[in-house]
Scaffold this active site. Structure first.
Site, mmCIF file in Angstrom:
data_model
loop_
_atom_site.group_PDB
_atom_site.id
_atom_site.type_symbol
_atom_site.label_atom_id
_atom_site.label_comp_id
_atom_site.label_asym_id
_atom_site.label_seq_id
_atom_site.Cartn_x
_atom_site.Cartn_y
_atom_site.Cartn_z
ATOM 1 N N HIS A 55 1.669 4.419 -2.790
ATOM 2 C CA HIS A 55 1.753 5.878 -2.597
ATOM 3 C C HIS A 55 3.129 6.372 -3.036
ATOM 4 C CE1 HIS A 55 -1.982 6.681 -0.547
ATOM 5 N NE2 HIS A 55 -1.724 5.907 0.496
ATOM 6 N N HIS B 63 0.834 -1.201 0.000
ATOM 7 C CA HIS B 63 0.000 0.000 0.000
ATOM 8 C C HIS B 63 0.878 1.264 0.000
ATOM 9 C CE1 HIS B 63 -3.671 2.319 1.150
ATOM 10 N NE2 HIS B 63 -2.761 3.118 1.695
ATOM 11 N N GLU B 64 1.790 1.332 0.946
ATOM 12 C CA GLU B 64 2.626 2.537 1.048
ATOM 13 C C GLU B 64 3.565 2.644 -0.139
ATOM 14 O OE1 GLU B 64 1.739 4.744 2.974
ATOM 15 O OE2 GLU B 64 0.471 3.573 4.318
#
Ligand SMILES: [Zn+2]
Length: 686
Positions: free
Chosen positions: A477, A473-474
């Site tokens: 980003h 997820h990160e």
């Protein structure tokens, strides 16, 4: 300020290292105060010069000049806030408290500068005559909207009223959160030894500690914090105690005493509606959503309503299954909200069970970092080469040079993976330098910060599956920052609307969950063997468990949030009566409770999600629907789909209208069907 603190202040120098990385080894906490002072003064002067320019406004002398202003301020702030999050100490914390109001004043001075706004407003009025590129038009529109929504251009009386509203809302918001906390603290359920039926050892141990800490040694205590009440409702076999605990939990913020939030919520809803009216919007929800991807409350409502029916149908099926378990135990009662978690846990054990401890040996941090890089290579042609020549802000932080298909440099990526006392909890992506091309190409420096447990000396660090998902997820980003390819800093990378920003991060999680990826990267840390197929499918099936319940409890809260904020001029609204009406209107199943009832709905009264709680689900629809574009192509790394995802999403920052960008990537508007399939909801049969 002493002369030497400026002369030798590394924060104010030009950074000439690789990618312009900050010279971390020379930066000390004592450098920040003087650096902020100089940098803010410089920014103020630059902004004042733009506002006072005697030449008529042009895009170059106004918008581009603003985009060039405040560079030292941004440099110092980025380093400061990254360190304050990931490597803090008492001195940095003191500076953080000191700087928060200073920076917020600096911001409002800028956004309430009438001369400056007059120039932007004149440009906006003439935008079609200016010969602007699509990106420039978007940058101008965003400046105009940001200034307008800060209250620029309004009469002094209106500005004063808006300031008073903001201040009152800030006070009420803080009070709201504190009241919830007070209610949580005020309640304690004390259990005796023979009340512990069904509770697991870890819960009993912590309940004994909580009881002892509150002066009831020898007993066991349940509190209303999520970490205590949720496992209690999940495991306690005592229906009477579950009901008592659940009722107290659901009634937080409406105790009738000093900590009652009903009046506060009503006043906040009223003030927000007034603010929206003063700004010329139909309702607070209209005001709030104007710069989101959804754009209008109608679009957000359509989304929630499309999910509602399949969610309810699935929840009813789940309820039948739970009812079956109750019957099999010889009981006759109907599932109530305080029963759901308990019987759902029994069902999970029977149908979806796997032990987290079985999974972990296959999830090594190093392999999963490799996996995240592998996907970035297959999709976007990125290569990650670790480098050891940089002195970073902590010895655990790793650095990679990121290059593209022809070997050209793209970004510097930092990975800061392990928990330590100087780091705040959670996981996030941030940057030390943003991408832009205003005066030559500036490449980004992006960081991922996690809180994983470090393995022992020479041992692999093993992750849970949730941890692994967080890593992806990160990293999603992070890629949104690294692949950014725009001219103007305002719209670079992750500077996008709140209901769009989670799309690049959430869609990336999908690659982790692909069997072919797990077979390749989920290898036992001792034997190197891949995860057994049976375990793999259990792991992947588990994500569909109890999703009807999850969808309904969430969507009900999101619908109430929007409903409250759609009233153009609410009077003294009785928030609980409103909630009851709304739930009756949508047909809320009796066995499920709202995830957050209004008197303790902190996301919308003390967090940043007012009228925008829907946005979590919005992003999830984009991610499920977006990933299906790859599945439909028959190749989860399909180059053509990947190129569109790159061009219209990861590289685009805020340079395009979100809906248009999504359609350009997907070939059509997003549809919730993929989410139904992903969550296994009723209407979603393939
Ligand atoms: Zn995120």
């Amino acid at each position: 300020m002493t002369k030497s603190s400026l002369d030798n202040n590394p924060l104010l120098e030009v950074w000439t290292g690789p990618f312009g990385a900050p010279p971390f080894e020379r930066i000390e906490a004592g450098h920040f105060r003087p650096a902020f002072e100089v940098a803010l003064k410089e920014a103020r002067e630059e902004i004042d010069r733009v506002a006072a320019n005697p030449d008529p406004p042009s895009f170059a002398n106004t918008i581009e000049a603003l985009e060039r202003s405040g560079r030292s301020r941004d440099k110092v702030s980025r380093v400061f806030f990254n360190l304050a999050g990931a490597a803090t100490n008492d001195e940095l914390q003191a500076i953080e408290r000191e700087m928060a109001p200073v920076l917020s004043r600096h911001r409002s001075e800028t956004y309430l500068n009438d001369a400056l706004f007059a120039r932007i407003d004149a440009l906006k009025a003439d935008e079609h005559k200016l010969g602007l590129s699509a990106e420039q038009t978007r940058v101008l529109a965003r400046y105009h909207l940001d200034f307008t929504r800060a209250g620029a251009g309004l009469s002094p009386e209106t500005k004063a009223r808006l300031a008073a509203i903001s201040e009152r809302l800030a006070t009420l918001g803080a009070q709201f959160g504190q009241n919830v906390l007070a209610d949580e603290k005020a309640w304690l359920l004390l259990l005796e030894k023979d009340d512990l039926d069904g509770l697991p050892d870890f819960f009993i141990a912590s309940a004994a500690r909580i009881a002892a800490d509150s002066g009831h040694a020898g007993k066991y205590a349940v509190t209303l914090s999520r970490s205590s009440i949720e496992p209690f409702l999940q495991f306690s076999a005592r229906r009477d105690l579950r009901e008592r605990a659940f009722r107290a939990w659901a009634a937080r913020g409406q105790s009738g005493g000093a900590a009652d939030n009903r009046g506060i919520a009503a006043e906040m809803v009223r003030l927000r509606a007034e603010r929206a009216r003063l700004m010329g919007y139909e309702s607070y929800a209209h005001y709030r959503l104007a710069d989101m991807m959804a754009k209008t409350p109608r679009a957000a409502l359509d989304l929630l309503e499309s999910v509602w029916t399949p969610g309810v149908l699935s929840a009813r099926k789940e309820q039948e299954a739970l009812q079956g378990i109750i019957a099999s135990e010889g009981a006759k009662f109907k599932v109530a909200p305080w029963d759901w978690r308990y019987f759902a846990e029994k069902r999970r054990k029977a149908e979806f069970d796997f032990d987290e401890g079985e999974i972990k040996p296959y999830l090594q941090l190093g392999r999963l970092i490799e996996a995240a890089f592998y996907v970035a290579d297959r999709l976007f042609g990125l290569r990650f080469t670790e480098r050891f020549d940089l002195k970073l802000y902590h010895p655990d932080v790793r650095a990679w040079t990121v290059t593209g298909r022809s070997g050209e440099p793209v970004a510097l990526f930092l990975g800061d993976y392990f928990a330590r006392p100087s780091k705040r909890s959670g996981a996030w992506a941030s940057s030390f330098r943003g991408q832009q091309k205003l005066d030559g190409s500036q490449l980004p420096i992006v960081v991922n910060v996690m809180n994983f447990a470090k393995g022992g000396e020479g041992e692999a660090s093993l992750l849970s599956f949730d941890d692994a998902r967080t890593l992806f997820h990160e990293f999603g980003h992070g890629l949104h920052g690294m692949l950014s390819d725009v001219t103007y800093p305002l719209i670079a990378g992750t500077s996008v609307a709140g209901d769009f920003v989670e799309f690049p991060s959430q869609i990336y999680e999908n690659w982790l969950e692909q069997p072919e990826m797990l077979r390749r990267f989920a290898l036992h840390y001792k034997t190197g063997e891949p995860m057994p197929e049976a375990l793999l499918s259990k792991l992947l099936n588990a994500r569909r468990f109890n999703q009807g319940f999850a969808t309904v409890e969430y969507a009900a809260s999101a619908l109430v949030d929007l409903g409250l904020h759609l009233d153009p001029s609410p009077g003294d609204v009785d928030v609980l009566a409103f909630e009851r009406q709304e739930l009756a209107r949508i047909g809320m199943p009796e066995a499920v409770a709202m995830r957050h009832r209004t008197p303790h709905f902190q996301h919308i009264f003390s967090g940043g999600y007012s009228a925008a709680y829907y946005s979590y689900l919005w992003s999830e629809i984009l991610d499920a629907d977006g990933f299906e574009a790859f599945e439909e192509s028959g190749d989860i790394f399909d180059p053509a789909v990947a190129k569109r995802l790159h061009d219209f999403v990861y590289a685009a920052g805020d340079s395009r209208d979100y809906e248009a960008a999504y359609k350009a990537f997907r070939g059509r508007a997003p549809s919730p069907q993929a989410l139904f399939r992903k969550r296994g909801l009723e209407a979603g049969g393939r």
